[in-house]
Scaffold this motif. Structure first.
Motif, PDB file in Angstrom:
ATOM      1  N   ARG B  19       0.834  -1.214   0.000  1.00 10.52           N
ATOM      2  CA  ARG B  19       0.000   0.000   0.000  1.00 10.52           C
ATOM      3  C   ARG B  19       0.870   1.266   0.000  1.00 10.52           C
ATOM      4  O   ARG B  19       0.578   2.224  -0.697  1.00 10.52           O
ATOM      5  CB  ARG B  19      -0.918   0.003   1.228  1.00 10.52           C
ATOM      6  CG  ARG B  19      -2.085  -0.943   1.098  1.00 10.52           C
ATOM      7  CD  ARG B  19      -3.085  -0.691   2.204  1.00 10.52           C
ATOM      8  NE  ARG B  19      -4.117  -1.705   2.195  1.00 10.52           N
ATOM      9  CZ  ARG B  19      -4.093  -2.807   2.939  1.00 10.52           C
ATOM     10  NH1 ARG B  19      -3.088  -3.017   3.763  1.00 10.52           N
ATOM     11  NH2 ARG B  19      -5.065  -3.691   2.869  1.00 10.52           N
ATOM     12  N   ARG B  20       1.931   1.227   0.809  1.00 12.31           N
ATOM     13  CA  ARG B  20       2.811   2.403   0.883  1.00 12.31           C
ATOM     14  C   ARG B  20       3.512   2.632  -0.450  1.00 12.31           C
ATOM     15  O   ARG B  20       3.669   3.762  -0.911  1.00 12.31           O
ATOM     16  CB  ARG B  20       3.834   2.187   2.012  1.00 12.31           C
ATOM     17  CG  ARG B  20       4.694   3.387   2.345  1.00 12.31           C
ATOM     18  CD  ARG B  20       3.901   4.510   2.956  1.00 12.31           C
ATOM     19  NE  ARG B  20       4.720   5.685   3.189  1.00 12.31           N
ATOM     20  CZ  ARG B  20       5.286   5.983   4.352  1.00 12.31           C
ATOM     21  NH1 ARG B  20       5.112   5.208   5.402  1.00 12.31           N
ATOM     22  NH2 ARG B  20       6.019   7.056   4.488  1.00 12.31           N
ATOM     23  N   LEU B  23       0.924   4.116  -2.833  1.00  8.95           N
ATOM     24  CA  LEU B  23       0.690   5.543  -2.545  1.00  8.95           C
ATOM     25  C   LEU B  23       1.797   6.412  -3.150  1.00  8.95           C
ATOM     26  O   LEU B  23       1.537   7.442  -3.760  1.00  8.95           O
ATOM     27  CB  LEU B  23       0.642   5.774  -1.026  1.00  8.95           C
ATOM     28  CG  LEU B  23      -0.666   5.507  -0.295  1.00  8.95           C
ATOM     29  CD1 LEU B  23      -0.462   5.643   1.200  1.00  8.95           C
ATOM     30  CD2 LEU B  23      -1.749   6.466  -0.754  1.00  8.95           C
ATOM     31  N   GLU B  24       3.030   5.948  -2.957  1.00  7.48           N
ATOM     32  CA  GLU B  24       4.174   6.719  -3.467  1.00  7.48           C
ATOM     33  C   GLU B  24       4.209   6.670  -5.002  1.00  7.48           C
ATOM     34  O   GLU B  24       4.513   7.686  -5.635  1.00  7.48           O
ATOM     35  CB  GLU B  24       5.476   6.139  -2.882  1.00  7.48           C
ATOM     36  CG  GLU B  24       6.682   7.029  -3.046  1.00  7.48           C
ATOM     37  CD  GLU B  24       6.635   8.307  -2.227  1.00  7.48           C
ATOM     38  OE1 GLU B  24       5.792   8.409  -1.321  1.00  7.48           O
ATOM     39  OE2 GLU B  24       7.442   9.211  -2.522  1.00  7.48           O
ATOM     40  N   ARG B  26       1.739   6.465  -7.040  1.00  6.31           N
ATOM     41  CA  ARG B  26       0.730   7.384  -7.586  1.00  6.31           C
ATOM     42  C   ARG B  26       1.263   8.821  -7.577  1.00  6.31           C
ATOM     43  O   ARG B  26       1.108   9.562  -8.541  1.00  6.31           O
ATOM     44  CB  ARG B  26      -0.552   7.293  -6.751  1.00  6.31           C
ATOM     45  CG  ARG B  26      -1.698   8.124  -7.343  1.00  6.31           C
ATOM     46  CD  ARG B  26      -2.915   8.087  -6.481  1.00  6.31           C
ATOM     47  NE  ARG B  26      -2.660   8.687  -5.171  1.00  6.31           N
ATOM     48  CZ  ARG B  26      -3.583   8.877  -4.239  1.00  6.31           C
ATOM     49  NH1 ARG B  26      -4.821   8.489  -4.442  1.00  6.31           N
ATOM     50  NH2 ARG B  26      -3.292   9.423  -3.085  1.00  6.31           N
ATOM     51  N   LYS B  27       1.931   9.165  -6.476  1.00  2.00           N
ATOM     52  CA  LYS B  27       2.511  10.513  -6.351  1.00  2.00           C
ATOM     53  C   LYS B  27       3.589  10.754  -7.416  1.00  2.00           C
ATOM     54  O   LYS B  27       3.771  11.874  -7.881  1.00  2.00           O
ATOM     55  CB  LYS B  27       3.129  10.629  -4.950  1.00  2.00           C
ATOM     56  CG  LYS B  27       3.460  12.033  -4.519  1.00  2.00           C
ATOM     57  CD  LYS B  27       3.914  12.035  -3.079  1.00  2.00           C
ATOM     58  CE  LYS B  27       5.297  12.606  -2.968  1.00  2.00           C
ATOM     59  NZ  LYS B  27       5.871  12.485  -1.623  1.00  2.00           N
ATOM     60  N   LEU B  28       4.267   9.672  -7.812  1.00  2.51           N
ATOM     61  CA  LEU B  28       5.379   9.809  -8.757  1.00  2.51           C
ATOM     62  C   LEU B  28       4.950   9.667 -10.218  1.00  2.51           C
ATOM     63  O   LEU B  28       5.794   9.673 -11.114  1.00  2.51           O
ATOM     64  CB  LEU B  28       6.467   8.782  -8.424  1.00  2.51           C
ATOM     65  CG  LEU B  28       7.113   8.936  -7.047  1.00  2.51           C
ATOM     66  CD1 LEU B  28       8.064   7.793  -6.758  1.00  2.51           C
ATOM     67  CD2 LEU B  28       7.864  10.255  -6.949  1.00  2.51           C
ATOM     68  N   TYR B 169      10.092   2.404  -0.451  1.00  2.55           N
ATOM     69  CA  TYR B 169       9.415   3.467  -1.199  1.00  2.55           C
ATOM     70  C   TYR B 169      10.387   4.596  -1.536  1.00  2.55           C
ATOM     71  O   TYR B 169      10.185   5.347  -2.475  1.00  2.55           O
ATOM     72  CB  TYR B 169       8.197   3.980  -0.406  1.00  2.55           C
ATOM     73  CG  TYR B 169       8.474   5.115   0.550  1.00  2.55           C
ATOM     74  CD1 TYR B 169       8.256   6.424   0.161  1.00  2.55           C
ATOM     75  CD2 TYR B 169       8.951   4.879   1.831  1.00  2.55           C
ATOM     76  CE1 TYR B 169       8.503   7.482   1.021  1.00  2.55           C
ATOM     77  CE2 TYR B 169       9.195   5.923   2.698  1.00  2.55           C
ATOM     78  CZ  TYR B 169       8.977   7.222   2.288  1.00  2.55           C
ATOM     79  OH  TYR B 169       9.229   8.262   3.140  1.00  2.55           O
ATOM     80  N   LEU B 172      11.837   4.221  -5.104  1.00  5.54           N
ATOM     81  CA  LEU B 172      10.996   4.463  -6.279  1.00  5.54           C
ATOM     82  C   LEU B 172      11.419   5.778  -6.937  1.00  5.54           C
ATOM     83  O   LEU B 172      11.756   6.734  -6.248  1.00  5.54           O
ATOM     84  CB  LEU B 172       9.526   4.552  -5.876  1.00  5.54           C
ATOM     85  CG  LEU B 172       8.806   3.257  -5.494  1.00  5.54           C
ATOM     86  CD1 LEU B 172       7.469   3.586  -4.869  1.00  5.54           C
ATOM     87  CD2 LEU B 172       8.614   2.364  -6.699  1.00  5.54           C
TER      88      LEU B 172
END
Lengths: 159, 213
Positions: B19-20, B23-24, B26-28, B169, B172
């Motif tokens: 999940r973490r 989340l990251e 998607r941000k990237l 994360y 990434l």
């Protein structure tokens, strides 16, 4: 030495990057050495001399680097290739490039506060949980320099 | 799927949960990630998490049996590269999606392998953590290996995928960072965009249109 007239000065660009994890405190000098090391490793001495990269500030979860105009992409590449500074495992996420420091200020946000959320046990080990926005939870074993896990609140419910 | 990181290693192989990582990602700028060792495919925070499996065997017979056993629950099946003959066999087998770790072997991929990969639709992966984590001579070898494979790809047109090989994360990298890193070995912006979209193409390959009357 007298200052050069503006038309004869090098045009500069400022690159803003966020430090992940945002609470990591890094000495600006150490950040400069680490970034310069990557720049010179990737682009060689000639490239590093051309880029003229310097770290303007490294504070409150953000780093601002200055370089010669036209070499921003190379500085961004160096930032992407940086994995650790002063034994801290970090990542630099480039956010913006501008011709002035003032132009970058709009991209800087205040840091989220770490909220301590007690101790949880994962696979027989005790971790201290710190909550961040977006349901993120960072788990520290012992003090902050030891092993870390990066979870979310949903993950903690499963353990 | 427009942008996919072709291989990340979530907890317990790495230090960040799926999940973490999602989340990251998607941000990237990613819309999907392939998680090695994930029990099943899912969707987290708008990011499609594809279950992937990495098969590491020394001969093709063992690879085929591993594909049948381990590949049952995985959407993306990846095989670690070996010597030249082994790699040729891997890229000719239709049950495999990606050949990865190509920079670990000396002269592991040639024009025959490239031609076979192009006809069978198996992709070759560029692991960017090899560029990020390594230094000096080792990094130079990886860059020259990737530049060499890129030259073959431009000629034969087989698929390439890009992966960050992230164990955390923090490992990434954003789509923009990947584009910058790929520029180090001569990959252009549109080639990077195509390579990032190739995982989606592997899952739904183009087929000949049939007209039914």
């Amino acid at each position: 030495m007298r200052a050069r007239p503006p038309t004869l000065r090098d045009k500069k660009r400022y690159v803003l990057a966020a430090i992940e994890p945002c609470y990591t405190e890094i000495d600006p000098r150490q950040m400069y050495y680490a970034l310069f090391d990557v720049v010179s490793s990737l682009f060689g001495d000639v490239g590093a001399g051309r880029i003229k990269m310097t770290v303007i500030s490294c504070d409150k979860g953000y780093v601002i680097a200055r370089c010669i105009r036209g070499t921003e992409a190379q500085v961004e590449t160096a930032m992407a290739a940086l994995t650790s500074v002063d034994e801290h495992h970090i990542a630099l996420r480039t956010l913006a490039t501008s011709g002035t420091l003032h132009g970058l200020k709009g991209c800087i946000r205040t840091l989220p506060t770490l909220a301590e959320g007690g101790v949880c046990m994962i696979e027989g080990q005790d971790y201290t949980a710190f909550h961040l926005p977006l349901e993120k939870v960072d788990l520290f074993m012992g003090n902050k320099d030891q092993e870390r896990l990066y979870f979310t609140e949903d993950d903690l419910e499963e353990f | 799927m427009i942008a996919t990181d072709a291989c990340v290693y979530p907890y317990p192989a790495g230090d960040s949960s799926i999940r973490r990582m999602a989340l990251e990602a998607r941000k990237l700028g990613f819309d999907s990630i392939v998680c090695a060792g994930a029990p099943e495919s899912s969707e987290v925070a708008g990011v499609r998490v594809l279950a992937g499996v990495i098969i590491s065997r020394s001969n093709m017979k063992e690879v085929i049996s591993a594909v049948r056993k381990e590949g049952r629950h995985a959407e993306i099946i990846m095989v670690n590269a070996g010597e030249e003959r082994f790699n040729r066999s891997v890229v000719s087998y239709h049950g495999i999606h990606i050949l990865r770790g190509i920079s670990h072997v000396k002269r592991g991929f040639d024009h025959v392998g490239a031609k076979t990969a192009a006809s069978s639709g198996v992709a070759v992966d560029f692991d960017l953590s090899e560029i990020i984590q390594k230094n000096g001579h080792a990094r130079q070898k990886v860059l020259s290996c990737y530049a060499d494979i890129l030259r073959l790809q431009r000629h034969y047109g087989f698929r390439l995928t890009l992966s960050g090989g992230a164990h955390s994360y923090l490992d990434l990298r954003s789509v923009r960072d990947m584009t910058n890193l790929c520029a180090l070995f001569g990959m252009k912006k549109d080639e990077v965009a195509e390579a990032l979209a190739n995982v989606g193409r592997l899952l739904s390959p183009e087929q000949v249109v049939e007209v039914i009357r």
